[in-house]
Design a protein around this motif. Structure first.
Motif, PDB file in Angstrom:
ATOM      1  N   GLN A 188       0.828  -1.211   0.000  1.00 26.93           N
ATOM      2  CA  GLN A 188       0.000   0.000   0.000  1.00 26.93           C
ATOM      3  C   GLN A 188       0.860   1.258   0.000  1.00 26.93           C
ATOM      4  O   GLN A 188       0.538   2.253  -0.671  1.00 26.93           O
ATOM      5  CB  GLN A 188      -0.908   0.005   1.237  1.00 26.93           C
ATOM      6  CG  GLN A 188      -1.942  -1.116   1.253  1.00 26.93           C
ATOM      7  CD  GLN A 188      -2.801  -1.029   2.497  1.00 26.93           C
ATOM      8  OE1 GLN A 188      -3.588  -0.109   2.654  1.00 26.93           O
ATOM      9  NE2 GLN A 188      -2.658  -2.003   3.388  1.00 26.93           N
ATOM     10  N   VAL A 189       1.950   1.218   0.756  1.00 21.93           N
ATOM     11  CA  VAL A 189       2.849   2.364   0.816  1.00 21.93           C
ATOM     12  C   VAL A 189       3.602   2.523  -0.505  1.00 21.93           C
ATOM     13  O   VAL A 189       3.793   3.635  -1.014  1.00 21.93           O
ATOM     14  CB  VAL A 189       3.832   2.200   1.997  1.00 21.93           C
ATOM     15  CG1 VAL A 189       4.918   3.267   1.953  1.00 21.93           C
ATOM     16  CG2 VAL A 189       3.083   2.272   3.322  1.00 21.93           C
ATOM     17  N   ALA A 190       4.005   1.398  -1.086  1.00 21.37           N
ATOM     18  CA  ALA A 190       4.817   1.433  -2.308  1.00 21.37           C
ATOM     19  C   ALA A 190       4.075   2.096  -3.468  1.00 21.37           C
ATOM     20  O   ALA A 190       4.696   2.768  -4.304  1.00 21.37           O
ATOM     21  CB  ALA A 190       5.238   0.020  -2.692  1.00 21.37           C
ATOM     22  N   VAL A 191       2.758   1.923  -3.549  1.00 23.56           N
ATOM     23  CA  VAL A 191       2.023   2.493  -4.688  1.00 23.56           C
ATOM     24  C   VAL A 191       1.997   4.022  -4.642  1.00 23.56           C
ATOM     25  O   VAL A 191       1.690   4.665  -5.651  1.00 23.56           O
ATOM     26  CB  VAL A 191       0.572   1.939  -4.770  1.00 23.56           C
ATOM     27  CG1 VAL A 191       0.560   0.439  -4.913  1.00 23.56           C
ATOM     28  CG2 VAL A 191      -0.265   2.391  -3.587  1.00 23.56           C
ATOM     29  N   ASN A 192       2.338   4.594  -3.499  1.00 25.09           N
ATOM     30  CA  ASN A 192       2.359   6.053  -3.380  1.00 25.09           C
ATOM     31  C   ASN A 192       3.769   6.635  -3.405  1.00 25.09           C
ATOM     32  O   ASN A 192       3.941   7.853  -3.319  1.00 25.09           O
ATOM     33  CB  ASN A 192       1.655   6.474  -2.080  1.00 25.09           C
ATOM     34  CG  ASN A 192       0.174   6.151  -2.098  1.00 25.09           C
ATOM     35  OD1 ASN A 192      -0.526   6.481  -3.045  1.00 25.09           O
ATOM     36  ND2 ASN A 192      -0.304   5.491  -1.050  1.00 25.09           N
ATOM     37  N   ALA A 193       4.775   5.777  -3.509  1.00 25.54           N
ATOM     38  CA  ALA A 193       6.162   6.239  -3.542  1.00 25.54           C
ATOM     39  C   ALA A 193       6.570   6.571  -4.970  1.00 25.54           C
ATOM     40  O   ALA A 193       6.208   5.863  -5.902  1.00 25.54           O
ATOM     41  CB  ALA A 193       7.082   5.163  -2.972  1.00 25.54           C
ATOM     42  N   GLU A 194       7.315   7.653  -5.141  1.00 24.76           N
ATOM     43  CA  GLU A 194       7.761   8.045  -6.477  1.00 24.76           C
ATOM     44  C   GLU A 194       9.205   7.655  -6.749  1.00 24.76           C
ATOM     45  O   GLU A 194       9.571   7.358  -7.887  1.00 24.76           O
ATOM     46  CB  GLU A 194       7.595   9.569  -6.651  1.00 24.76           C
ATOM     47  CG  GLU A 194       6.146  10.036  -6.588  1.00 24.76           C
ATOM     48  CD  GLU A 194       5.250   9.377  -7.635  1.00 24.76           C
ATOM     49  OE1 GLU A 194       5.759   9.061  -8.739  1.00 24.76           O
ATOM     50  OE2 GLU A 194       4.055   9.162  -7.341  1.00 24.76           O
ATOM     51  N   ARG A 195      10.029   7.636  -5.718  1.00 23.21           N
ATOM     52  CA  ARG A 195      11.442   7.284  -5.910  1.00 23.21           C
ATOM     53  C   ARG A 195      11.890   6.365  -4.787  1.00 23.21           C
ATOM     54  O   ARG A 195      11.676   6.654  -3.611  1.00 23.21           O
ATOM     55  CB  ARG A 195      12.315   8.538  -5.953  1.00 23.21           C
ATOM     56  CG  ARG A 195      13.797   8.244  -6.179  1.00 23.21           C
ATOM     57  CD  ARG A 195      14.595   9.500  -6.459  1.00 23.21           C
ATOM     58  NE  ARG A 195      16.001   9.195  -6.695  1.00 23.21           N
ATOM     59  CZ  ARG A 195      16.923  10.080  -7.094  1.00 23.21           C
ATOM     60  NH1 ARG A 195      16.568  11.334  -7.320  1.00 23.21           N
ATOM     61  NH2 ARG A 195      18.181   9.710  -7.286  1.00 23.21           N
ATOM     62  N   ILE A 196      12.518   5.265  -5.176  1.00 24.32           N
ATOM     63  CA  ILE A 196      13.019   4.284  -4.209  1.00 24.32           C
ATOM     64  C   ILE A 196      14.501   4.096  -4.470  1.00 24.32           C
ATOM     65  O   ILE A 196      14.919   3.873  -5.620  1.00 24.32           O
ATOM     66  CB  ILE A 196      12.284   2.930  -4.336  1.00 24.32           C
ATOM     67  CG1 ILE A 196      10.793   3.107  -4.029  1.00 24.32           C
ATOM     68  CG2 ILE A 196      12.886   1.902  -3.390  1.00 24.32           C
ATOM     69  CD1 ILE A 196       9.917   3.299  -5.242  1.00 24.32           C
ATOM     70  N   GLU A 197      15.302   4.198  -3.429  1.00 24.48           N
ATOM     71  CA  GLU A 197      16.752   4.076  -3.575  1.00 24.48           C
ATOM     72  C   GLU A 197      17.297   2.955  -2.685  1.00 24.48           C
ATOM     73  O   GLU A 197      17.006   2.902  -1.492  1.00 24.48           O
ATOM     74  CB  GLU A 197      17.446   5.386  -3.192  1.00 24.48           C
ATOM     75  CG  GLU A 197      17.263   6.513  -4.178  1.00 24.48           C
ATOM     76  CD  GLU A 197      18.072   6.314  -5.454  1.00 24.48           C
ATOM     77  OE1 GLU A 197      18.957   5.427  -5.489  1.00 24.48           O
ATOM     78  OE2 GLU A 197      17.820   7.055  -6.425  1.00 24.48           O
TER      79      GLU A 197
END
Length: 311
Positions: A188-197
């Motif tokens: 659920q959190v991942a679908v709202n993230a724009e950049r993952i490092e």
């Protein structure tokens, strides 16, 4: 940067001191610790309160009834005041420079999520490296596909999150989920993230706990939790048509494995129907989606469960 560390607490008397010491001794100093006690029956809360008397950075939230770790995490992240937050399980610990390394990457890249690696420490002392396979400057679709393809760990710990991912979006949290609840929240959190490092560093010590629910054969309560979690994951991921096959494959493999557990096939089918997931439990669906390696996994799980039940 202030970082909130959320710790769900339930019957962790042998471990909670080790966990708190590892966070209190971090090289990054601006940390608040939020413990959410879910009506522990041992001395966990008492130990936490002793620490709170010594350290003003510790906050304790107390549940009046047992609600499960998903609700504990929710109450913890809603109380977080840091720009970023982390989740740490009460029987685990952080290397002393873990928060500093995660924060450094977040400041450098302005990422919504920073992924760190972990070390699994077995009861016999053996250590295993747990590494995510996610490229730099990843987008949400990259991360979701990595989760679905098992190239990234489907757990909340070992990562740093922008707190607004939790505060600014409507997330589904269910009481008394006994398993898969961390994966459910992560998607659920991942679908709202724009950049993952990602970073190459190891920032989490994950201790094997023989009492963990993941070490057991699943009964009806655990199976329904898995079905509910996958229903929510499907709901949040379905809008992304680019990963539709990966989503169906992951859910079908997870659901079909439930037929190996300690309830009848008919009971599993009733639970699938109850939560609108019956198509994933159909043999025709499995034949279309599952691969040879999946059937091998299912066979191994069946043998493992039957061996456990026969003892």
């Amino acid at each position: 940067m202030k970082v909130s560390v959320v710790i769900p607490l339930y019957n962790a008397e042998p471990f909670i001191g080790r966990c708190l010491d590892s966070i209190l001794n971090q090289t990054h100093s601006d940390i608040e610790i939020i413990l959410v006690d879910d009506v522990s029956k041992d001395a966990s809360l008492s130990i936490a309160e002793d620490y709170q008397k010594k350290y003003s950075s510790i906050k304790i939230i107390k549940h009046s009834t047992n609600k499960g770790s998903m609700m504990s995490r929710r109450d913890g992240y809603m109380a977080a005041t840091g720009k970023c937050l982390m989740f740490v399980d009460s029987d685990d610990a952080l290397p002393l420079d873990a928060v500093e390394k995660l924060v450094s990457k977040q400041v450098e890249t302005n990422a919504d999520i920073v992924l760190g690696n972990a070390v699994k420490i077995y009861v016999n002392g053996r250590r295993e490296r747990l590494v995510d396979n996610v490229r730099a400057n990843a987008k949400k679709l990259d991360f979701l596909k990595a989760l679905l393809d098992e190239k990234a760990r489907r757990c909340l710990w070992g990562r740093l999150y922008r707190t607004s991912l939790f505060h600014d979006h409507e997330l589904r949290n269910l009481e008394n989920m006994t398993i898969y609840e961390d994966a459910c929240l992560l998607y659920q959190v991942a679908v709202n993230a724009e950049r993952i490092e990602p970073i190459d560093d190891f920032v989490y010590d994950y201790y094997e706990n023989k009492a963990s629910v993941t070490q057991r054969v699943y009964g009806k309560k655990q199976i329904e939790s898995i079905i509910m979690a996958n229903s929510i994951i499907s709901e949040f991921c379905q809008p992304f048509t680019q990963i539709s096959y990966d989503l169906q494959h992951r859910v079908a493999k997870t659901v079909f494995a439930l037929y190996s557990e300690d309830i009848s096939i008919e009971e599993v089918k009733k639970l699938l129907k109850k939560h609108g997931m019956q198509k994933y439990g159909e043999f025709t669906t499995a034949c279309k989606i599952l691969k040879l390696a999946d059937w091998w996994f299912l066979l191994k799980r069946f043998v493992y469960v039957r061996t456990k039940l026969s003892k």
